[in-house]
Design an enzyme around this catalytic site. Structure first.
Site, mmCIF file in Angstrom:
data_model
loop_
_atom_site.group_PDB
_atom_site.id
_atom_site.type_symbol
_atom_site.label_atom_id
_atom_site.label_comp_id
_atom_site.label_asym_id
_atom_site.label_seq_id
_atom_site.Cartn_x
_atom_site.Cartn_y
_atom_site.Cartn_z
ATOM 1 N N PRO A 91 -91.783 -59.578 0.499
ATOM 2 C CG PRO A 91 -92.844 -58.048 1.878
ATOM 3 C CD PRO A 91 -92.340 -58.212 0.491
ATOM 4 C CD GLU A 118 -98.212 -50.636 -0.643
ATOM 5 O OE1 GLU A 118 -97.737 -49.661 -0.033
ATOM 6 O OE2 GLU A 118 -98.407 -51.740 -0.107
ATOM 7 N NE ARG A 160 -70.202 -65.898 5.377
ATOM 8 C CZ ARG A 160 -70.371 -67.160 5.755
ATOM 9 N NH1 ARG A 160 -71.299 -67.911 5.178
ATOM 10 N NH2 ARG A 160 -69.599 -67.700 6.676
ATOM 11 C CG ASP A 175 -71.360 -70.637 7.356
ATOM 12 O OD1 ASP A 175 -70.548 -70.244 8.212
ATOM 13 O OD2 ASP A 175 -71.421 -70.190 6.209
HETATM 14 O O1 LIG Z 1 -90.107 -55.685 2.478
HETATM 15 C C1 LIG Z 1 -89.452 -56.440 1.773
HETATM 16 O O2 LIG Z 1 -89.104 -56.115 0.458
HETATM 17 C C2 LIG Z 1 -89.526 -54.809 0.020
HETATM 18 C C3 LIG Z 1 -90.893 -54.896 -0.593
HETATM 19 C C4 LIG Z 1 -91.046 -55.469 -1.863
HETATM 20 C C5 LIG Z 1 -92.333 -55.581 -2.422
HETATM 21 C C6 LIG Z 1 -93.436 -55.115 -1.713
HETATM 22 C C7 LIG Z 1 -93.271 -54.550 -0.436
HETATM 23 C C8 LIG Z 1 -91.991 -54.440 0.124
HETATM 24 C C9 LIG Z 1 -89.014 -57.773 2.260
HETATM 25 C C10 LIG Z 1 -89.284 -58.309 3.498
HETATM 26 N N1 LIG Z 1 -88.737 -59.554 3.544
HETATM 27 N N2 LIG Z 1 -88.124 -59.780 2.361
HETATM 28 C C11 LIG Z 1 -88.293 -58.706 1.544
#
Ligand SMILES: O=C(OCc1ccccc1)c1cn[nH]c1
Length: 249
Positions: A91, A118, A160, A175
């Site tokens: 994220p 995490e 794709r 697209d």
């Molecule tokens: O939750 C996600 O990846 C998993 C993840 C990775 C690192 C720490 C917490 C969570 C994510 C959301 N938008 N893009 C990726």
């Protein structure tokens, strides 16, 4: 293109065996290898996580298994000695966009490192960032339990775009978000047979056979939909591009 994925849930990547990506693999256009991170643990419980330094909730993925796994994957590379791009779903990453999908689709080798818990000990990103092109990428502003779903999203978006993978090569020219004339506009509405369904017909212009009017109608509908759903894209749009599009119609 070669794609490696290192994960503690290899079964989560099963969907890469079906449909578009599955067919591209069967045709030899894509070489996808999924690895179980736990292969590179050596304790009885195959431990991949531990408590965070500095305290706080949750667990952090340990660096050692990732280091051994990534070294093994990189060493197995017969990609003409080209090193892979490391794609880390998080994220906290830069937004995944069609532009990035296009850039990644031109690379010979991608290695995805979906995390759970995490996240991965920061030192893994630093260690590989010294020698590889490492991209921390977010597929959206929300938190998932792991990075495997983001990997499915990114692999499909990239696959794709590979030549010959998408039947009609033209299909991704228009697209949404594709660079060029329709850049920054959402797709307009689409229709197919039957000509009437539950008392609902087809917009007359689409039955007119007048390609100029059809192109203009589609551009206007795309604009209308973008104003309604993504006004942020309108600010970003370049008015000159519309004029250019008008001249092209
Ligand atoms: O939750 C996600 O990846 C998993 C993840 C990775 C690192 C720490 C917490 C969570 C994510 C959301 N938008 N893009 C990726």
């Amino acid at each position: 293109m070669r794609i490696d994925v290192v994960t503690i849930f290899p079964e989560y990547l099963e969907p890469l065996n079906v449909s578009l990506v599955g067919k591209a693999r069967a045709r030899g256009q894509l070489d996808v290898r999924v690895h179980d991170l736990r292969e590179w643990t050596h304790d009885k419980h195959n431990t991949v996580d531990d408590t965070p330094y500095g305290g706080g909730p949750g667990m952090v993925m340990k660096p050692e298994p990732w280091g051994e796994a990534l070294d093994a994957v990189i060493e197995s590379g017969a990609q003409g000695e080209e090193l892979p791009v490391l794609v880390v779903p998080t994220p906290s990453g830069r937004p995944f966009t069609q532009e990035l999908a296009v850039e990644l689709s031109e690379k010979p080798w991608l290695v995805f490192t979906p995390a759970r818990y995490e996240g991965i000990d920061r030192r893994v990103i630093e260690e590989y960032g010294d020698r590889l092109d490492v991209r921390e990428v977010s597929i959206g502003d929300y938190v998932l339990a792991g990075g495997e779903a983001p990997v499915l999203v990114m692999v499909e978006a990239v696959a794709r775009l590979l030549p010959g993978v998408l039947g009609n090569a033209e299909s991704h020219r228009d697209d949404s978000f594709a660079p060029g004339a329709m850049a920054d506009l959402l797709e307009g509405p689409v229709y197919t047979k039957p000509p009437e369904w539950r008392g609902r017909g087809i917009p007359d212009v689409l039955l007119s056979g007048h390609h100029g009017k059809i192109a203009r109608w589609r551009r206007d509908e795309a604009f209308r939909r973008t104003v309604h759903n993504r006004p942020d894209l309108i600010e970003r749009a370049d008015p000159a591009a519309f004029d250019k599009k008008d001249r092209e119609i």
